[in-house]
Write an enzyme that holds these catalytic residues in place. Sequence first.
Site, PDB file in Angstrom:
ATOM      1  NE  ARG A  57       8.653   1.184 -13.257  1.00 18.89           N
ATOM      2  CZ  ARG A  57       7.607   0.980 -12.490  1.00 18.89           C
ATOM      3  NH1 ARG A  57       6.827   1.993 -12.145  1.00 18.89           N
ATOM      4  NH2 ARG A  57       7.309  -0.218 -12.065  1.00 18.89           N
TER       5      ARG A  57
ATOM      6  CE  LYS B 177      -3.555 -13.844   0.482  1.00 17.97           C
ATOM      7  NZ  LYS B 177      -4.753 -13.043   0.348  1.00 17.97           N
TER       8      LYS B 177
ATOM      9  N   GLY C 155       8.081  -6.783 -10.003  1.00 16.34           N
ATOM     10  CA  GLY C 155       7.390  -6.745  -8.720  1.00 16.34           C
ATOM     11  C   GLY C 155       8.336  -6.962  -7.559  1.00 16.34           C
TER      12      GLY C 155
ATOM     13  N   GLY D  51       3.131  -7.714 -13.208  1.00 17.94           N
ATOM     14  CA  GLY D  51       1.947  -8.381 -13.762  1.00 17.94           C
ATOM     15  C   GLY D  51       2.170  -8.828 -15.197  1.00 17.94           C
TER      16      GLY D  51
HETATM   17  P1  AMP Z   1       3.325 -11.552  -3.921  1.00 20.19           P
HETATM   18  O1  AMP Z   1       2.815 -10.157  -4.058  1.00 20.19           O
HETATM   19  O2  AMP Z   1       2.260 -12.599  -3.899  1.00 20.19           O
HETATM   20  O3  AMP Z   1       4.465 -11.870  -4.853  1.00 20.19           O
HETATM   21  O4  AMP Z   1       3.913 -11.644  -2.457  1.00 20.19           O
HETATM   22  C1  AMP Z   1       4.966 -10.845  -1.998  1.00 20.19           C
HETATM   23  C2  AMP Z   1       4.864 -10.767  -0.505  1.00 20.19           C
HETATM   24  O5  AMP Z   1       4.888 -12.067   0.034  1.00 20.19           O
HETATM   25  C3  AMP Z   1       5.971 -10.019   0.152  1.00 20.19           C
HETATM   26  O6  AMP Z   1       5.490  -8.807   0.634  1.00 20.19           O
HETATM   27  C4  AMP Z   1       6.390 -10.941   1.294  1.00 20.19           C
HETATM   28  O7  AMP Z   1       6.516 -10.267   2.523  1.00 20.19           O
HETATM   29  C5  AMP Z   1       5.274 -11.928   1.370  1.00 20.19           C
HETATM   30  N1  AMP Z   1       5.679 -13.228   1.952  1.00 20.19           N
HETATM   31  C6  AMP Z   1       6.730 -13.971   1.578  1.00 20.19           C
HETATM   32  N2  AMP Z   1       6.839 -15.054   2.378  1.00 20.19           N
HETATM   33  C7  AMP Z   1       5.839 -14.985   3.270  1.00 20.19           C
HETATM   34  C8  AMP Z   1       5.436 -15.815   4.362  1.00 20.19           C
HETATM   35  N3  AMP Z   1       6.105 -16.911   4.680  1.00 20.19           N
HETATM   36  N4  AMP Z   1       4.348 -15.435   5.064  1.00 20.19           N
HETATM   37  C9  AMP Z   1       3.679 -14.314   4.742  1.00 20.19           C
HETATM   38  N5  AMP Z   1       4.004 -13.498   3.724  1.00 20.19           N
HETATM   39  C10 AMP Z   1       5.078 -13.825   2.990  1.00 20.19           C
END
Ligand code: AMP
Length: 397
Positions: A36, A199, A355, A378
Amino acid sequence: MIQRIDAVDVAGKRVLTRVDFNVPQDNTGAITDDTRIRESLPTIESITSRGGVAILMSHLGRPKGARVGKYSLQPIAEHLQTLLPQQRVRFAHDCIGADVEAVCAEAQSGEIVLLENLRFHAEEESNDAAFSAQLARLGDVYCNDAFGTAHRAHASTAGVAEHIGTVCAGMLLDKELAYLGSALANPKRPLVSVMGGSKISGKIDVITALMDSCDTILIGGGMMFTFLAAQGHSVGSSLVEHEKLDVAREILRVAAERNVDLMLPTDTVAASAFSNDAPSQIVDATAIPDGWMGLDIGPVTTSTYAGTIRTAGTVVWNGPMGVFEFPAFAAGTKAIAEAMAQATTHGTVTIVGGGDSAAAISQFGLASHVTHVSTGGGASLEFLEGKKLPGVVALDR
Ligand code: AMP
């Protein structure tokens, strides 16, 4: 219209510049990744090489309005000095007040001043008008180069601009807006979006917005199971957001209505527990046995998705395909990163949202093999959702 720093006459002027020096540090305070800081150098050099004084301000960590020693930017000033040995880097022990104004006034053309952590004052995050006015006293020109905080209306990203006549975007912020903006406004087609992450809830708005412009949306990560469950499939003990099943159904309906090819995995790597060492097997994504959870996309899905990426005109990727932090479940995410890199060599415009996907692509050593890796998680999501970012609006005159 937003002007860029290199179009502003900065000779003899103090350019108050919001940078993102929120770098990772280990427990001794040593900087573990200075990307950064290095990414802000083109903007700093644009100011100093043309006779301006670069007055830099940033946040670091979450000191929550208090002066917390471990979040001081002083070590960052020392590091910046090593990156720019020809230019004097001064450090101001606060970001507002008479002493800071004196340090900024003393600095000569071509020099740099780094202010202490903005978030030592709670007024930074509350976008306090008086605090913004005090910051504004430090510069003749305001420049924002911190894309990662552009989606926040803070004093240093929004309020301060109201008190300074000349405002502009730094080189990095301009690059982010150019890549993310043209990916959606004027994409080389087909435009493919790869969506993953844990999610669906955090990504509903972006998926909905992307359906306006994308030809294909590839779904992976934990969110795929909410879609599969919404279609009535057995997903075992995979991550499912039961309260979002209707939303998932609605997204599938709108995609079909708009002719967007929203693809879901056909196979998954399922484990008997959420652990790198858990026994695993490849199963049909629509028939996951009870007690098993999908932690990655399977090999058939991986090869289908990689093929779609390789033949795309533009790819926008946000969110890992599996639990890539566990090596046993990183293959899908790695293959997507590799397909992005390969596609780039054939002329595909490849963009990685910030991210976790940015962390994943650098973990696989492929960050320099794609067109653009966004510095803001974000902020890039909100931009892709079509939202106006306060830090960008503040620059538009
Ligand atoms: P996000 O912050 O919503 O972009 O999610 C990122 C996180 O999603 C990472 O830390 C991954 O480990 C998690 N992730 C990806 N695939 C899965 C899965 N099949 N089940 C649970 N967590 C997951």
